[in-house]
Design a protein around this motif. Structure first.
Motif, PDB file in Angstrom:
ATOM      1  N   GLN A 102     -31.762  31.598   3.552  1.00  0.00           N
ATOM      2  CA  GLN A 102     -30.592  32.115   3.388  1.00  0.00           C
ATOM      3  C   GLN A 102     -30.706  33.481   4.021  1.00  0.00           C
ATOM      4  O   GLN A 102     -31.469  34.290   4.141  1.00  0.00           O
ATOM      5  CB  GLN A 102     -30.412  32.727   1.811  1.00  0.00           C
ATOM      6  CG  GLN A 102     -30.127  31.218   0.866  1.00  0.00           C
ATOM      7  CD  GLN A 102     -28.612  30.793   1.051  1.00  0.00           C
ATOM      8  OE1 GLN A 102     -28.033  30.009   1.978  1.00  0.00           O
ATOM      9  NE2 GLN A 102     -27.630  31.485   0.398  1.00  0.00           N
ATOM     10  N   PHE A 158     -22.700  38.675   3.835  1.00  0.00           N
ATOM     11  CA  PHE A 158     -23.671  37.390   3.769  1.00  0.00           C
ATOM     12  C   PHE A 158     -23.586  36.744   2.290  1.00  0.00           C
ATOM     13  O   PHE A 158     -23.497  35.268   2.297  1.00  0.00           O
ATOM     14  CB  PHE A 158     -25.024  37.921   4.065  1.00  0.00           C
ATOM     15  CG  PHE A 158     -25.202  38.544   5.329  1.00  0.00           C
ATOM     16  CD1 PHE A 158     -24.741  38.099   6.338  1.00  0.00           C
ATOM     17  CD2 PHE A 158     -26.269  39.639   5.378  1.00  0.00           C
ATOM     18  CE1 PHE A 158     -24.756  38.925   7.697  1.00  0.00           C
ATOM     19  CE2 PHE A 158     -26.465  40.259   6.798  1.00  0.00           C
ATOM     20  CZ  PHE A 158     -25.704  39.856   7.675  1.00  0.00           C
ATOM     21  N   GLN A 210     -21.833  32.794   2.333  1.00  0.00           N
ATOM     22  CA  GLN A 210     -22.863  31.512   1.941  1.00  0.00           C
ATOM     23  C   GLN A 210     -22.472  30.933   0.463  1.00  0.00           C
ATOM     24  O   GLN A 210     -23.280  30.062   0.057  1.00  0.00           O
ATOM     25  CB  GLN A 210     -24.391  32.237   2.019  1.00  0.00           C
ATOM     26  CG  GLN A 210     -24.921  32.309   3.397  1.00  0.00           C
ATOM     27  CD  GLN A 210     -26.045  33.138   3.521  1.00  0.00           C
ATOM     28  OE1 GLN A 210     -27.129  32.187   3.865  1.00  0.00           O
ATOM     29  NE2 GLN A 210     -26.200  34.526   2.902  1.00  0.00           N
ATOM     30  N   ARG A 211     -21.697  31.649  -0.115  1.00  0.00           N
ATOM     31  CA  ARG A 211     -21.323  31.166  -1.392  1.00  0.00           C
ATOM     32  C   ARG A 211     -19.966  30.353  -1.348  1.00  0.00           C
ATOM     33  O   ARG A 211     -19.769  29.538  -2.401  1.00  0.00           O
ATOM     34  CB  ARG A 211     -21.350  32.138  -2.552  1.00  0.00           C
ATOM     35  CG  ARG A 211     -22.432  32.792  -2.842  1.00  0.00           C
ATOM     36  CD  ARG A 211     -22.459  34.017  -3.649  1.00  0.00           C
ATOM     37  NE  ARG A 211     -21.781  33.972  -4.846  1.00  0.00           N
ATOM     38  CZ  ARG A 211     -22.277  33.558  -6.080  1.00  0.00           C
ATOM     39  NH1 ARG A 211     -23.291  33.219  -6.193  1.00  0.00           N
ATOM     40  NH2 ARG A 211     -21.602  33.198  -7.192  1.00  0.00           N
ATOM     41  N   LEU A 238     -25.081  32.479  10.885  1.00  0.00           N
ATOM     42  CA  LEU A 238     -23.899  32.775   9.816  1.00  0.00           C
ATOM     43  C   LEU A 238     -22.739  33.600  10.666  1.00  0.00           C
ATOM     44  O   LEU A 238     -21.580  33.302  10.456  1.00  0.00           O
ATOM     45  CB  LEU A 238     -24.456  33.741   8.832  1.00  0.00           C
ATOM     46  CG  LEU A 238     -23.671  33.753   7.484  1.00  0.00           C
ATOM     47  CD1 LEU A 238     -23.381  32.394   6.884  1.00  0.00           C
ATOM     48  CD2 LEU A 238     -24.103  34.511   6.552  1.00  0.00           C
TER      49      LEU A 238
END
Length: 240
Positions: free
Chosen positions: A8, A54, A58-59, A180
């Motif tokens: 992550q 971030f 990522q969620r 990302l």
């Protein structure tokens, strides 16, 4: 470089006012429509270390994000990680090897030499400076308390931090961040640029420098342009 699962993405620098430790609280207040996909875009006009950026990317199924910051060296580093991460990692690995192998006195010399070179080099015409981005991360990892502060001339002036074994090159995280950032538009400038990217499908996260309780309790010198009371008033009007 060893290959394996991509971790992550986490903030690649320490930043005054960073929200990494508050994410579990922030998550309770995220818009519910982030989960349904009704919100398509994320905009952060004061990106700093990017902890919330971030976390959100990522969620939730965000299609595109726009980040903005007045700190040119910070934005240069984001752009370098997005477009030239492998070159940056090579530079950082060499810096880390040369630095860690020295005693504290020689480390201090390396630190101040890099700080001097960093301050003397200007970024022109929005060109990405990979070497200066690597120095930016090195200074952040080895300066006192991981602080970014500049003087009235815009020169980075944080003193040396005597850390025994700092991680200067976290290559796995840098690669995760680079991946990302593929969906992120990265802009240098003040928060007013965000107006061009906000609509009803946008989640905007404002995290400006806070007004200090007194002259010595605050920290707003991320750039030579202090975020003062007038700036706070302009932001309040912008938000309306």
């Amino acid at each position: 470089m060893k290959k394996g699962p991509i971790p992550q993405a986490q903030p690649f620098i320490k930043w005054a006012g960073g929200k990494g430790q508050l994410l579990s609280t922030f998550q309770k207040f995220y818009p519910k429509s982030l989960k349904t996909g009704k919100i398509k875009y994320y905009v952060e006009p004061f990106v700093g270390g990017g902890a919330v950026l971030f976390d959100v990317l990522q969620r939730f199924p965000i299609g595109k994000a726009i980040i903005i910051d007045i700190n040119h060296n910070l934005i240069n580093t984001y752009l370098t990680i997005k477009h030239h991460v492998n070159h940056m990692i090579t530079l950082l690995q060499k810096i880390e090897y040369d630095y860690i192998s020295q005693d504290v006195n020689d480390r201090k010399k390396i630190y101040y030499n890099i700080r001097k070179t960093f301050n003397s080099r200007q970024i022109h015409n929005n060109q990405v400076d990979i070497e200066k981005a690597a120095w930016f991360i090195f200074l952040n990892k080895t300066c006192f308390n991981g602080l970014y502060r500049v003087n009235k001339s815009g020169k980075f002036n944080v003193p040396f931090g005597d850390y025994k074994n700092p991680t200067i090159c976290d290559d796995k995280n840098l690669i995760a961040v680079s991946m990302l950032l593929n969906k992120v538009k990265i802009l240098h400038g003040d928060f007013k640029k965000a107006a061009n990217y906000i609509d009803s499908k946008t989640f905007v996260y404002f995290d400006p420098p806070y007004r200090p309780l007194n002259e010595t309790s605050g920290f707003t010198s991320y750039s030579r342009q202090d975020f003062n009371d007038d700036s706070q008033a302009i932001l309040a009007d912008f938000y309306k």
